[in-house]
Write an enzyme that holds these catalytic residues in place. Structure first.
Site, mmCIF file in Angstrom:
data_model
loop_
_atom_site.group_PDB
_atom_site.id
_atom_site.type_symbol
_atom_site.label_atom_id
_atom_site.label_comp_id
_atom_site.label_asym_id
_atom_site.label_seq_id
_atom_site.Cartn_x
_atom_site.Cartn_y
_atom_site.Cartn_z
ATOM 1 N N LYS A 13 0.833 -1.211 0.000
ATOM 2 C CA LYS A 13 0.000 0.000 0.000
ATOM 3 C C LYS A 13 0.865 1.257 0.000
ATOM 4 C CE LYS A 13 -2.254 -0.885 3.867
ATOM 5 N NZ LYS A 13 -1.863 -2.236 4.284
ATOM 6 N N ARG A 88 -10.300 0.686 8.309
ATOM 7 C CA ARG A 88 -9.857 -0.688 8.506
ATOM 8 C C ARG A 88 -10.884 -1.515 9.263
ATOM 9 N NH1 ARG A 88 -4.036 0.092 8.069
ATOM 10 N NH2 ARG A 88 -2.860 -1.820 8.380
ATOM 11 N N ARG A 127 10.954 -7.573 5.142
ATOM 12 C CA ARG A 127 10.958 -6.168 5.567
ATOM 13 C C ARG A 127 11.441 -6.043 7.022
ATOM 14 N NH1 ARG A 127 5.410 -2.841 5.074
ATOM 15 N NH2 ARG A 127 4.983 -3.544 7.179
ATOM 16 N N ARG A 133 10.842 -2.228 11.701
ATOM 17 C CA ARG A 133 9.561 -1.840 12.311
ATOM 18 C C ARG A 133 9.216 -2.824 13.417
ATOM 19 N NH1 ARG A 133 4.820 -0.459 8.129
ATOM 20 N NH2 ARG A 133 3.615 -1.688 9.614
ATOM 21 N N ARG A 144 -1.663 -9.565 12.680
ATOM 22 C CA ARG A 144 -2.156 -8.508 11.776
ATOM 23 C C ARG A 144 -2.940 -9.098 10.611
ATOM 24 N NH1 ARG A 144 3.402 -6.170 10.936
ATOM 25 N NH2 ARG A 144 2.567 -4.930 9.227
HETATM 26 P P1 ATP Z 1 1.568 -1.960 4.240
HETATM 27 O O1 ATP Z 1 2.807 -2.733 4.460
HETATM 28 O O2 ATP Z 1 0.748 -2.480 3.091
HETATM 29 O O3 ATP Z 1 1.791 -0.492 4.168
HETATM 30 P P2 ATP Z 1 0.812 -2.372 7.082
HETATM 31 O O4 ATP Z 1 -0.472 -2.929 7.625
HETATM 32 O O5 ATP Z 1 2.046 -3.138 7.342
HETATM 33 O O6 ATP Z 1 0.606 -2.172 5.534
HETATM 34 P P3 ATP Z 1 0.236 0.269 8.130
HETATM 35 O O7 ATP Z 1 -0.935 0.508 7.271
HETATM 36 O O8 ATP Z 1 1.297 1.273 8.133
HETATM 37 O O9 ATP Z 1 1.060 -1.006 7.740
HETATM 38 O O10 ATP Z 1 -0.321 0.014 9.624
HETATM 39 C C1 ATP Z 1 0.505 -0.336 10.717
HETATM 40 C C2 ATP Z 1 -0.309 -0.525 11.992
HETATM 41 O O11 ATP Z 1 -0.922 0.723 12.380
HETATM 42 C C3 ATP Z 1 -1.487 -1.496 11.908
HETATM 43 O O12 ATP Z 1 -1.099 -2.827 12.133
HETATM 44 C C4 ATP Z 1 -2.418 -0.975 13.031
HETATM 45 O O13 ATP Z 1 -1.996 -1.400 14.300
HETATM 46 C C5 ATP Z 1 -2.222 0.528 12.955
HETATM 47 N N1 ATP Z 1 -3.237 1.160 12.076
HETATM 48 C C6 ATP Z 1 -3.010 1.700 10.857
HETATM 49 N N2 ATP Z 1 -4.149 2.176 10.322
HETATM 50 C C7 ATP Z 1 -5.129 1.932 11.232
HETATM 51 C C8 ATP Z 1 -6.536 2.153 11.270
HETATM 52 N N3 ATP Z 1 -7.188 2.730 10.247
HETATM 53 N N4 ATP Z 1 -7.221 1.761 12.368
HETATM 54 C C9 ATP Z 1 -6.600 1.174 13.400
HETATM 55 N N5 ATP Z 1 -5.287 0.930 13.440
HETATM 56 C C10 ATP Z 1 -4.552 1.283 12.366
HETATM 57 MG MG MG Z 2 2.098 1.110 5.268
#
Ligand code: ATP
Ligand code: MG
Length: 189
Positions: A13, A88, A127, A133, A144
């Site tokens: 994303k 989400r 990653r 991270r 997740r």
């Molecule tokens: P990607 O790698 O595709 O960018 P990702 O899920 O690894 O996706 P982020 O979208 O950056 O990474 O989200 C990281 C964390 O932040 C999530 O696991 C969650 O705990 C929190 N988070 C992000 N967006 C939301 C949301 N809309 N509502 C609740 N928690 C969120």
């Molecule tokens: Mg992200």
């Protein structure tokens, strides 16, 4: 243009959204990044947020919504915005609809990036070695993904029934995925 970008953790994303906001010249509203920047501070709020994120859980809806609604109402977003990783949960989707109805600015399109779980796990473990991270470790990654299937997946049907959903295969190269995204947009680019 108001766009929602949905995809499981590790779908790419962040990468695709950075390209898309450059193309469309609209702000990139990544709730993951906003929450991580809250976590970088040293405060009660940052510890509260970290307790969710580092366990692979979602941050509370009301907190995320407060951050997002402030941004959406700012002048930066008068021409549109790209929501990355938000909404989400169904509660967030409903709250976003209410907010956009109030602002008289409906969502234009919802892009869904599809990637199977085994590919996601491989990408996220890779990653973990490079980005450092705190939420990229085996147990948190699995949590997740579980949370994505349980809480975020229902949004796909919700937006499909509004006729707004465009699904993109996220397993191809970064360039090919971006091409598919461009073709799915409601405007010629
Ligand atoms: P990607 O790698 O595709 O960018 P990702 O899920 O690894 O996706 P982020 O979208 O950056 O990474 O989200 C990281 C964390 O932040 C999530 O696991 C969650 O705990 C929190 N988070 C992000 N967006 C939301 C949301 N809309 N509502 C609740 N928690 C969120
Ligand atoms: Mg992200």
């Amino acid at each position: 243009m108001l766009i929602v970008f949905i995809g499981p953790p590790g779908a790419g994303k962040g990468t695709q959204c950075r390209r898309l906001v450059e193309l469309l010249d609209i702000p990139h509203l990544s709730t993951g990044e906003m929450l991580r920047s809250v976590m970088d501070q040293d405060s009660a709020l940052s510890r509260y947020v970290a307790s969710y994120i580092n366990a692979g859980k979602l941050a509370p809806d009301h907190l995320v919504m407060r951050i997002v609604s402030q941004k959406v109402k700012s002048p930066d977003c008068s021409n549109g915005a790209l929501f990355d990783g938000f909404p989400r949960t169904m509660v967030q989707a409903q709250m976003l609809d209410d907010l956009l109805t109030e602002l008289k600015r409906p969502l234009d399109i919802v892009l869904e990036l599809q990637v199977p779980d085994d590919v996601l796990i491989t990408r996220l473990l890779k990653r973990a070695k490079t980005d450092g991270r705190a939420d990229d470790n085996d147990a948190t990654i699995r949590e997740r993904l579980r949370v994505f299937h349980e809480q975020t997946k229902p949004l796909i049907q919700y937006y499909a029934s509004q006729g707004k959903l465009r699904s993109i295969n996220g397993t191809h190269s970064e360039h090919e995925v971006f091409d598919a995204i461009r073709k799915a947009l409601p405007v010629a680019t």
